[in-house]
Design a protein around this motif. Structure first.
Motif: not given
Length: 471
Positions: A216-222, A227-228, A242-247, A421-425
């Protein structure tokens, strides 16, 4: 592998299977209705929260997808442990309550939090409902059942823009959440009375809590990082964390799932080549499809200056086409024919998004010459692909793995959708003074991903559907 036993005091009848399918289709309807009405309401929501950056507001959509994705895979195991009907009824009640919270949200952060909770309850609701259907449906009729279930989602997409447009125009955007409450009650009441097999695992344990939290936290972090990242800076420490930690968290969850006796992710199912291919294709296509579905109403609002009702009418065309093709695709029983029809659907979608990235979709409205043909072609492609991949995934699993397998396959679509959606943002953030250029870029990226999905769908699977039953 733990053997699942179904204690059936009264074997399922045709009438029971039909009623169960009707209720599960209602669950699909309410879940997809929520997605389509929120998309149509998004511009209105954005205008009500002008101080919140657009990239943050996309979490109203992607937050739902992230929570949905994070819990879908363990939801199948929750259903097997607690009982599919019991979990379905609890989740449906939770969905109604979280819809109320969204409708009453006083600010954007509260709305995003409500959507996260709503996505979590939907994650518990959908696989348990579809698992109920598959537990009382003969294997030779699974394709038709999934086709009907997908058609219910397609019907929600058909009426969603019209319902959403009318609600937003008449009562405001909050009403698109409130509409879920009476629908949920209408499904809970008959659900209490339907006799279905007891699919609980005797002595079964709940999925690994640490693995579930990690995924859950990994997907959220990615999703946060993608997105941001444009606003924070791609080299900023918070983005990299966010990216590395999520992965890393996702890798931890996968590693634990290979060793844990009650894993959060049933990685063993990937030993089935047809299932693995269907799930991979679902992930890739989901990334493109979710982005396209959100970009459509935003384009009509920002570029063509359509009203809410005008946008709703324009979006209905593609939704109708999707429902029709989903119903047709659900009737295909040959795996080879189904695979090539899926490729056709992906190419129809790709052609549509590629066309929408050109000047044919410029600043001057072109409803009849561009939007309606694109909606028919692209919506038809989506209906085919979603149904073909769902049927392929379910048909590649033994009955005792239905709930977990369905949950993981839907997870793949939601994860891909959240990242899309993150890529769209991120694309919109990179085109602050050129919204039309941003839309064209989003559609071009969607087309490229559509090609990748078509190539994946074309790969044949050879593992027998019963292979997992002996492992």
């Amino acid at each position: 592998m733990t053997e699942v036993t179904a204690r059936i005091d009264n074997p399922p009848t045709t009438n029971t299977a039909a009623r169960t399918l009707l209720i599960a289709s209602g669950a699909a309807f309410i879940a997809f209705l929520d997605l389509s009405v929120v998309n149509i309401a998004f511009p209105s929501i954005a205008r009500d929260f002008p101080s919140t950056p657009a990239t943050t507001l996309t979490w109203i959509v992607s937050g739902y997808a992230v929570a949905f994705a994070a819990l879908l895979t363990p939801a199948g195991r929750f259903a097997d442990t607690l009982g599919r009907r019991k979990l379905f009824l609890i989740a449906m009640a939770g969905f109604a309550l979280t819809s109320l919270l969204c409708g009453l949200a006083p600010s954007a952060p509260w709305l995003i939090a409500g959507r996260l909770l709503q996505g979590a309850t939907a994650a518990l609701m959908v696989p348990s409902a579809l698992g109920l259907v598959l537990s009382v449906t003969p294997r030779e009729k699974i394709g038709a059942a999934i086709g009907a279930w997908s058609a219910a989602g397609g019907f929600a997409a058909v009426v969603g823009p019209a319902i959403g447009g009318a609600l937003v125009e008449t009562f405001g955007w909050r009403s698109v959440f409130m509409i879920n409450i009476p629908i949920a009650i209408a499904l809970i009441v008959p659900g209490l009375r339907i006799p279905v097999p007891d699919t609980r695992q005797p002595g079964g344990a709940m999925p690994d809590p640490l693995g579930t939290m990690a995924i859950a936290l990994g997907l959220g972090g990615l999703v946060v990082g993608v997105t941001e990242g444009q606003e924070w800076g791609w080299n900023a420490p918070v983005t990299l964390i966010a990216l590395i930690g999520g992965t890393l968290l996702i890798l931890v969850a996968l590693l634990r799932s290979t060793r844990h006796h009650n894993p959060a992710i049933t990685v063993r199912l990937w030993r089935s080549r047809p299932y693995a291919l269907a799930t991979a294709s679902t992930f890739v296509f989901g990334g493109s499809m979710f982005s396209w579905l959100l970009a459509g109403p935003l384009f009509l609002d920002a570029i063509w200056q359509y009203s809410v009702l005008e946008s709703a009418g324009a979006l209905t065309v593609g939704a109708v086409s999707s429902m029709v093709t989903a119903t047709i695709a659900g009737r295909i029983t040959s795996p080879t024919t189904r695979r090539w029809v899926g490729v056709l659907g992906a190419l129809m979608y790709t052609a549509t998004t590629a066309w929408m990235s050109t000047d044919a979709f410029g600043s001057t409205p072109a409803l009849w010459s561009a939007w309606i043909p694109a909606g028919l072609l692209g919506g038809g492609g989506v209906g085919i692909v979603v149904t073909v991949l769902g049927t392929a995934a379910a048909s590649s699993l033994p009955p005792q793995e239905f709930a977990a397998g369905i949950g993981m396959n839907l997870t793949a679509r939601q994860v891909g959708g959240a990242l899309g959606i993150a890529v769209l943002a991120a694309v919109f953030a990179a085109h602050p003074g050129d919204p039309l250029g941003g839309f064209h870029t989003v559609f071009a990226v969607s087309a490229a991903i559509g090609v990748a999905a078509a190539l994946l769908i074309a790969i044949p699977g050879r593992t027998p559907a019963t292979a997992l039953a002996t492992q």
